[in-house]
Write a protein that holds these residues in place. Structure first.
Motif, PDB file in Angstrom:
ATOM      1  N   SER A  45       0.342   0.914   3.693  1.00 26.82           N
ATOM      2  CA  SER A  45       1.164   0.877   4.269  1.00 26.82           C
ATOM      3  C   SER A  45       0.845  -1.056   5.557  1.00 26.82           C
ATOM      4  O   SER A  45       1.248  -1.958   5.198  1.00 26.82           O
ATOM      5  N   ARG A  46      -0.707  -0.511   5.353  1.00 25.21           N
ATOM      6  CA  ARG A  46      -1.510  -1.779   6.679  1.00 25.21           C
ATOM      7  C   ARG A  46      -2.520  -2.261   5.514  1.00 25.21           C
ATOM      8  O   ARG A  46      -2.763  -3.162   5.944  1.00 25.21           O
ATOM      9  N   TRP A  47      -2.325  -2.353   4.403  1.00 26.17           N
ATOM     10  CA  TRP A  47      -3.189  -2.672   3.015  1.00 26.17           C
ATOM     11  C   TRP A  47      -3.265  -4.233   3.265  1.00 26.17           C
ATOM     12  O   TRP A  47      -2.393  -5.273   4.138  1.00 26.17           O
ATOM     13  N   HIS A  48      -4.506  -5.208   3.514  1.00 29.15           N
ATOM     14  CA  HIS A  48      -4.663  -5.894   3.635  1.00 29.15           C
ATOM     15  C   HIS A  48      -3.847  -7.306   2.912  1.00 29.15           C
ATOM     16  O   HIS A  48      -3.597  -8.886   3.225  1.00 29.15           O
ATOM     17  N   ASN A  49      -3.057  -7.062   1.645  1.00 29.06           N
ATOM     18  CA  ASN A  49      -2.526  -7.875   0.732  1.00 29.06           C
ATOM     19  C   ASN A  49      -1.447  -6.877   0.325  1.00 29.06           C
ATOM     20  O   ASN A  49      -0.897  -6.021  -0.207  1.00 29.06           O
ATOM     21  N   LYS A  50      -0.394  -7.190   1.264  1.00 28.94           N
ATOM     22  CA  LYS A  50       0.234  -6.579   0.736  1.00 28.94           C
ATOM     23  C   LYS A  50       0.675  -7.071  -0.656  1.00 28.94           C
ATOM     24  O   LYS A  50       1.981  -5.469  -0.859  1.00 28.94           O
ATOM     25  N   SER A  51       1.227  -8.116  -1.110  1.00 28.54           N
ATOM     26  CA  SER A  51       1.917  -7.990  -2.579  1.00 28.54           C
ATOM     27  C   SER A  51       0.992  -7.390  -3.118  1.00 28.54           C
ATOM     28  O   SER A  51       1.460  -7.118  -5.110  1.00 28.54           O
ATOM     29  N   GLU A  52       0.390  -6.267  -2.866  1.00 29.40           N
ATOM     30  CA  GLU A  52      -0.612  -5.469  -3.726  1.00 29.40           C
ATOM     31  C   GLU A  52       0.403  -4.042  -4.078  1.00 29.40           C
ATOM     32  O   GLU A  52      -0.506  -3.437  -4.719  1.00 29.40           O
ATOM     33  N   ILE A  53       0.674  -4.045  -3.170  1.00 33.06           N
ATOM     34  CA  ILE A  53       1.415  -2.062  -2.859  1.00 33.06           C
ATOM     35  C   ILE A  53       2.137  -1.768  -3.815  1.00 33.06           C
ATOM     36  O   ILE A  53       2.125  -0.967  -4.510  1.00 33.06           O
ATOM     37  N   PRO A  54       3.251  -2.854  -4.819  1.00 33.65           N
ATOM     38  CA  PRO A  54       3.802  -2.238  -5.917  1.00 33.65           C
ATOM     39  C   PRO A  54       2.858  -1.622  -7.401  1.00 33.65           C
ATOM     40  O   PRO A  54       3.263  -0.795  -7.397  1.00 33.65           O
ATOM     41  N   PHE A  55       1.964  -2.616  -7.058  1.00 33.09           N
ATOM     42  CA  PHE A  55       1.465  -2.537  -8.761  1.00 33.09           C
ATOM     43  C   PHE A  55       0.521  -1.249  -7.791  1.00 33.09           C
ATOM     44  O   PHE A  55       0.408  -0.063  -9.221  1.00 33.09           O
ATOM     45  N   GLN A  56       0.125  -1.161  -7.179  1.00 27.99           N
ATOM     46  CA  GLN A  56      -0.774   0.298  -6.392  1.00 27.99           C
ATOM     47  C   GLN A  56       0.295   0.814  -6.195  1.00 27.99           C
ATOM     48  O   GLN A  56      -0.705   2.260  -6.927  1.00 27.99           O
ATOM     49  N   LEU A  57       1.174   1.323  -5.866  1.00 28.32           N
ATOM     50  CA  LEU A  57       1.879   2.669  -6.346  1.00 28.32           C
ATOM     51  C   LEU A  57       2.650   3.289  -7.831  1.00 28.32           C
ATOM     52  O   LEU A  57       2.482   4.306  -7.988  1.00 28.32           O
ATOM     53  N   ALA A  58       2.635   1.330  -8.421  1.00 28.96           N
ATOM     54  CA  ALA A  58       3.375   1.906  -9.918  1.00 28.96           C
ATOM     55  C   ALA A  58       1.881   2.732 -10.631  1.00 28.96           C
ATOM     56  O   ALA A  58       1.710   3.481 -11.485  1.00 28.96           O
TER      57      ALA A  58
END
Length: 135
Positions: A45-58
């Motif tokens: 949840s502290r990933w440096h580019n928060k906008s990437e988190i949804p794609f990462q999770l998918a």
């Protein structure tokens, strides 16, 4: 992070008996990972580019839902080869319905989708192919 997208993906995980843990004590550059065998995903949840988190999770869901055979933990890498490409394709397929939901056919384009979900540019041909399948 788009909470509606995360909720959508968390529901898919729940429906498929996949456990997702978000950790807030990781270095901002520590990538997420998944264990196909135990059906668990660790997200940063502290990933440096928060906008990437949804794609990462998918993407991590893609490793598990595509029944990849692996005896090791898989870490997010947006590559265009092998198991990583398969997970990326699965991620794109999971996210495309959200993007297409309220759009007219003429308003749909690969760049809009890729920008919204922060999909790596080298996957554009995959995005174009998957959009064409659905339109």
């Amino acid at each position: 992070m788009d909470n509606d997208v995360i909720t959508y993906l968390m529901n898919i995980a729940f429906d498929n008996k996949i456990v997702i843990n978000f950790f807030d004590n990781l270095d901002p550059n520590t990538p997420p990972g998944s264990d196909v065998e135990t059906r668990r995903i660790a997200m940063n949840s502290r990933w440096h580019n928060k906008s990437e988190i949804p794609f990462q999770l998918a993407h991590e869901l893609g490793h598990i839902l595509s029944d990849q055979q692996s005896t090791k933990i898989l870490y997010f890498t947006p590559y265009k080869y092998g198991m990583e490409l398969e997970a990326n394709e699965y991620a794109i397929d999971l996210l495309l319905p959200l993007y297409l939901n309220d759009k007219e056919k003429d308003d749909v384009n690969s760049h809009g989708f890729m920008s919204y979900f922060n999909v790596p540019y080298h996957l554009e041909d995959v995005v174009i192919r998957e959009i064409k399948k659905l339109l």
